[in-house]
Design a protein around this motif. Structure first.
Motif, short mmCIF file in Angstrom:
data_model
loop_
_atom_site.label_atom_id
_atom_site.label_comp_id
_atom_site.label_asym_id
_atom_site.label_seq_id
_atom_site.Cartn_x
_atom_site.Cartn_y
_atom_site.Cartn_z
N GLU A 74 4.90 5.97 9.59
CA GLU A 74 6.42 4.91 9.13
C GLU A 74 5.35 5.23 7.02
OE1 GLU A 74 5.37 1.31 11.04
OE2 GLU A 74 7.17 1.84 12.52
N ASN A 77 7.12 8.16 4.83
CA ASN A 77 8.38 7.20 5.10
C ASN A 77 8.20 6.88 3.30
OD1 ASN A 77 9.20 9.60 6.44
ND2 ASN A 77 8.64 8.26 8.73
N ARG A 78 7.24 5.19 4.32
CA ARG A 78 7.46 4.14 2.73
C ARG A 78 8.06 4.58 1.86
NH1 ARG A 78 5.80 -0.37 0.72
NH2 ARG A 78 6.80 -1.99 0.96
N ARG A 81 10.60 6.78 0.59
CA ARG A 81 11.92 5.83 0.63
C ARG A 81 11.89 5.49 -1.05
NH1 ARG A 81 13.44 2.03 4.49
NH2 ARG A 81 14.95 2.10 3.29
N ILE A 82 10.58 4.30 -1.71
CA ILE A 82 10.47 3.70 -2.70
C ILE A 82 10.23 4.97 -3.97
CG2 ILE A 82 8.05 2.82 -4.39
CD1 ILE A 82 7.58 1.57 -1.32
N LEU A 152 14.24 -2.15 0.81
CA LEU A 152 13.74 -1.19 1.95
C LEU A 152 13.55 -1.11 3.36
CD1 LEU A 152 12.42 0.66 -0.85
CD2 LEU A 152 14.29 2.01 0.06
N ASP A 153 12.20 -2.57 2.86
CA ASP A 153 11.42 -3.00 4.51
C ASP A 153 12.27 -3.61 5.67
OD1 ASP A 153 9.38 -1.89 3.54
OD2 ASP A 153 8.54 -3.48 2.46
#
Length: 276
Positions: A74, A77-78, A81-82, A152-153
């Motif tokens: 996770e 992936n975060r 994405r950032i 995003l979160d």
């Protein structure tokens, strides 16, 4: 493991030999004696069940390791994405909790940013954004990036992008060069279609007619297609209007709520001890 053979619990003849399950007394060095099941095939021992207590401990440990691996995936992936948002590296770890609120202006700005995040569904439906006005270092970029991080979160299918206005102009100008792989229309369409577009340093451009046209085309498309935009400028409202012109500013103020950032720069000056 020590064991003592007990009667056969079950036996089946198969084409590869006799399959038997025997129950035996076994001893675990950690938990003592227990009943184990042995699997025999064709007279050969194939498998022995482990101590129930060890099985439970191993199961719990596997669950812990799986949860750790899930969290690591996770986080990976975060981070990906950032990075895709293109926000500056220094703001990728900053959020609402790290924003300094020493003045009323800062408290109001933070409250508005949180309100935007909480009302994202309505902002998205109506194409409403924000206009951050204030001097250098007053926290505009921090809050804009914090908004992106919060969303995003909160939403798995959320794809914002951060650009300096000069980068947008450069991207469009590059389409004018011989051999360009895309054209101006496609590039403007790209910026017009981003789910949430954050444009920094609006007003530092030359203010040429071509720049006004490019920015107007993108913002006008975003307004008519209801795409939220966050704009940031170091200019005051009057200078902002002078640089952009009444026509473009009228489009902006119809969809972007103004937020004023007052005060001195919050950036800490570098000192020689940074090298120690």
């Amino acid at each position: 493991m020590n064991n003592t053979e007990s009667p056969t619990l079950n036996a089946v003849n198969t084409i590869i030999g006799k399959l038997e399950i025997r129950q035996v007394k076994a001893s675990c060095p950690l938990h003592g004696e227990y009943l184990a099941n042995e699997v025999w095939l064709g007279g050969q021992l194939k498998e022995v069940s482990e101590c129930p207590e060890c099985f439970k401990l191993n199961k719990d440990q596997r669950a812990i390791e799986e949860e750790k691996a899930r969290k690591q995936e996770e986080a990976k992936n975060r981070l990906a994405r950032i990075k895709e948002t293109r926000m500056p590296l220094e703001y990728q770890g900053k959020d609402f909790s790290t924003f300094i609120t020493e003045t009323e202006s800062q408290r109001n700005a933070l409250a508005m940013a949180k309100r935007f995040v909480n009302g994202w569904e309505k902002a998205k439906a109506g194409g409403y954004g924000l206009l951050f006005l204030g001097g250098c270092g007053t926290g505009k970029t921090h809050l804009a990036c914090a908004i992106m991080l919060e969303l995003l979160d909160k939403y798995a299918c959320f794809y914002p992008r951060y650009y300096k206005v000069s980068e947008i102009f450069s991207a469009v100008r590059n389409t004018w060069q011989p051999g360009a792989t895309t054209n101006e229309e496609e590039t403007i369409k790209f910026f017009s279609s981003i789910q949430l577009l954050v444009i920094d340093e609006v007003g530092v451009q030359k203010g040429s007619e071509s720049e006004k046209r490019i920015l107007f085309s993108i913002l006008d498309n975003r307004v008519t297609s209801k795409k939220p935009t966050i704009l940031m400028t170091n200019l005051g409202s009057k200078d902002f209007v002078c640089v952009l012109g009444d026509r473009l500013y009228d489009r902006i103020r119809s969809k972007c709520v103004p937020v004023l950032f007052k005060g001195n720069s919050m950036r800490t000056p570098a000192t020689p001890d940074v090298f120690d």
